[in-house]
Design a protein around this motif. Sequence first.
Motif, PDB file in Angstrom:
ATOM      1  N   ILE A 661       0.813  -1.215  -0.016  1.00  0.00           N
ATOM      2  CA  ILE A 661       0.013   0.171   0.131  1.00  0.00           C
ATOM      3  C   ILE A 661       0.645   1.425  -0.140  1.00  0.00           C
ATOM      4  O   ILE A 661       1.894   1.321   0.649  1.00  0.00           O
ATOM      5  CB  ILE A 661      -0.899   0.144   1.254  1.00  0.00           C
ATOM      6  CG1 ILE A 661      -1.860  -1.229   1.011  1.00  0.00           C
ATOM      7  CG2 ILE A 661      -1.871   1.253   1.478  1.00  0.00           C
ATOM      8  CD1 ILE A 661      -2.634  -1.440   2.418  1.00  0.00           C
ATOM      9  N   LYS A 662       0.692   2.187  -0.795  1.00  0.00           N
ATOM     10  CA  LYS A 662       1.166   3.573  -0.681  1.00  0.00           C
ATOM     11  C   LYS A 662       0.166   4.665  -0.277  1.00  0.00           C
ATOM     12  O   LYS A 662      -1.212   4.508  -0.058  1.00  0.00           O
ATOM     13  CB  LYS A 662       1.392   4.039  -2.092  1.00  0.00           C
ATOM     14  CG  LYS A 662       2.597   3.117  -2.906  1.00  0.00           C
ATOM     15  CD  LYS A 662       2.910   3.829  -4.435  1.00  0.00           C
ATOM     16  CE  LYS A 662       3.970   3.288  -4.949  1.00  0.00           C
ATOM     17  NZ  LYS A 662       4.502   3.807  -6.277  1.00  0.00           N
ATOM     18  N   VAL A 663       0.696   5.510   0.371  1.00  0.00           N
ATOM     19  CA  VAL A 663       0.196   6.621   0.966  1.00  0.00           C
ATOM     20  C   VAL A 663       0.360   8.006   0.140  1.00  0.00           C
ATOM     21  O   VAL A 663       1.449   8.013  -0.504  1.00  0.00           O
ATOM     22  CB  VAL A 663       0.642   6.956   2.525  1.00  0.00           C
ATOM     23  CG1 VAL A 663       0.036   8.206   3.054  1.00  0.00           C
ATOM     24  CG2 VAL A 663       0.326   5.572   3.551  1.00  0.00           C
ATOM     25  N   ALA A 664      -0.673   8.822   0.191  1.00  0.00           N
ATOM     26  CA  ALA A 664      -0.734   9.739  -0.807  1.00  0.00           C
ATOM     27  C   ALA A 664       0.526  10.874  -0.553  1.00  0.00           C
ATOM     28  O   ALA A 664       1.105  10.834   0.605  1.00  0.00           O
ATOM     29  CB  ALA A 664      -1.697  10.701  -0.758  1.00  0.00           C
ATOM     30  N   LYS A 665       1.111  11.571  -1.524  1.00  0.00           N
ATOM     31  CA  LYS A 665       2.303  12.355  -1.273  1.00  0.00           C
ATOM     32  C   LYS A 665       2.275  13.097   0.025  1.00  0.00           C
ATOM     33  O   LYS A 665       3.243  13.207   0.629  1.00  0.00           O
ATOM     34  CB  LYS A 665       2.694  13.130  -2.569  1.00  0.00           C
ATOM     35  CG  LYS A 665       3.858  13.872  -2.617  1.00  0.00           C
ATOM     36  CD  LYS A 665       4.197  14.603  -3.955  1.00  0.00           C
ATOM     37  CE  LYS A 665       5.563  15.187  -3.714  1.00  0.00           C
ATOM     38  NZ  LYS A 665       5.878  15.696  -5.160  1.00  0.00           N
ATOM     39  N   GLY A 666       1.169  13.719   0.253  1.00  0.00           N
ATOM     40  CA  GLY A 666       0.948  14.618   1.326  1.00  0.00           C
ATOM     41  C   GLY A 666       0.765  13.902   2.661  1.00  0.00           C
ATOM     42  O   GLY A 666       0.628  14.574   3.919  1.00  0.00           O
TER      43      GLY A 666
END
Length: 679
Positions: A661-666
């Motif tokens: 899972i990736k988390v949004a850039k912010g």
Amino acid sequence: MNLAIHPSVGVARLGNSQQQFCLSPVTIGGLPFEADSQGNRLGPIEQFKDPAGQIRRQGQPFSIFDSDGTELTLSSANVAAITWTVHLANKKAAWYQYSELQGNLLYGEQNSYAARGTPWRNPDLTGDVARRPLIVDPGPRTVSGAGQHIAFDKQNIPNGYPASFPPEQVKYGTAVTTLGDLYTDDEGRLIVLGGYGHAGGDEPLTSYGGSNTWHDDIADGPVYCKVQFNDGSPEVNLQAWVIVGSPDFAPEIVNISTLSDTMFDVGIRHFQLDAEMYANGGYNASFQANFQRDILPIIQRIGRYQWVANVQSMSAFSSNVFDFSDNSEANRANRENYFNYFRQPDDKSNPSPDQPQQQLFVEGASGTLPGMPLNSGSNSVSNQTVEKFLALDETQYFLLSQWAKGQFSSGNDTPAYQVNAMDQASVGNCVGLPMCPGIEVTWSLQNANLYSAPYVINDQAGPNAYNSSGLSPSRDECEGGGCQPGDLTKRMACPWQADFFQCTIQTVNFSDPAVNKVDGIPKPPTYYAYWWPPQSPWDVLTGELTAEGQAVSHLPAGQQMNYARGINNFVQMVEHWSALAFIRDANAGDSGFPYFTETERNNELFAFKEVPVSQISGNPQDEETTIPVFYIEENTEAIRSKGLRAQKMVDFLEKRAFKAIKVAKGGLGMPRSGTRARR
């Protein structure tokens, strides 16, 4: 014959074991039961997890009873057939973004979603036609007879039903391909099983409340039953409801205010459940409470919180500093002093922030103490519709006030309320308060519009009612008109694992009744409070008693530790929630001396280091003091080396279709609590 399904609202729970399941408890604070592969109930549960360390799903049995308590099954003399139909759905992705108490119409129209400008999840899709596919809706499933099984997947969609499923391939997490299963046991009773705890989406996570494109397999919906008879009597059609919630990791520890208490409160104040207690819009000041029935459960629940949360000031309220059961005038001062520490529930019709639940401290007879119960309220997070600290629900508070005045009896000869014990038990093991959002369901269950009778969910339409239209993504059942499948759980966080990472502790401002946070940070000064530790524990005792077990856990038995240690971010909780321990009474029975410790934690998954404080301070003199750090072991071969269960655990992890899972850039921002410290 006056037949009914019990429980009227059942509770199944997710698990990721592919092979084994168990059955829901039949008492409040009871343990689940073992079951065979068809759902026939066996003895009390032995293990919550399978040999690979994966959590067993918890199935909810449903049975048919006559008003005299006689159960009807396929073996009953006059029963020709029993047919069950269940419709599960998940509406989370199509509903509003979770926003604490926004949308709760008990606070008036000014708090509606529209008035508050609450955003939708997946806002790029507009209109019911475009948003309906966001609903996970496999349609209804029907089973009849003994030993039957059918799944809520794509292979069993009823002919012509406009079912909708998320994509079978997702970039992150695990795709939702089923909402569970139906079984019938050897006597034709129904068992409802939920899904496998999956959550996934195509976009990086952006928030706790709900990220675009994400789905999970929490669900709810109606349960219908048709009973046909051999003697030609008219068939009987019955209705109940089922909620599929997350695992109950401490099933023997009960919330101070349960979902049963919530439903009882609604029944008392809106459905004339007990006219002697409440009538004509008010409580009867001469009503006689009963200590064993009404008061003792509150005191006992307060005492058990100490096993899952550090609330010493609250633990004092379960100690026998005086005889709680003594209703004499001589004991009245003790009872009233005790009662005065409990906050009065806020008046939801009063928009003023200067209300009892915004106050932390209570002035006692000779000093100051945090008010009771010492938990967060239903909105200690945002600055709209603030409710900082917990209070009992209105009926619990009334009964406690009667006890304080001496308007109560003591003894077990007082009749129970006119509520079926099975109905109370199922929802009695769920969170009732606080609700922000909660764990299984949220504040919508406080709204009388959701019910047709006490403990009975108001069904909008009936079986097979949505065959042409499908479910609505936008109607608000709190305005009336009954509930559709998915309505009871659509307000919960998505993915559901957020509740176990974010909703644990809360630092709550206690100086400003109108403000919780400034620039996203809790406004100082703050006080350390808990959310719902029986469902999401925080401070627990380690329980490994063998040398081998302690070598893997890296801890002695009897040490108080953070429950979720080693799971250090939201993404890891989505992936490894099944590694968490179950909290179980090692001295269960009638002894009155519980001893709750961790059991079945997947210690093999975690690595451990003692980090010298000098590495942080830069001061060599700090080297002799270390801080314990737990983290997930990324080297699968290192995990395999820890034993046979560890090998099976790795095999399971490698076979599943989970995608990193990736988390949004912010990023996800600060936790709701305002602190990242996990002590």
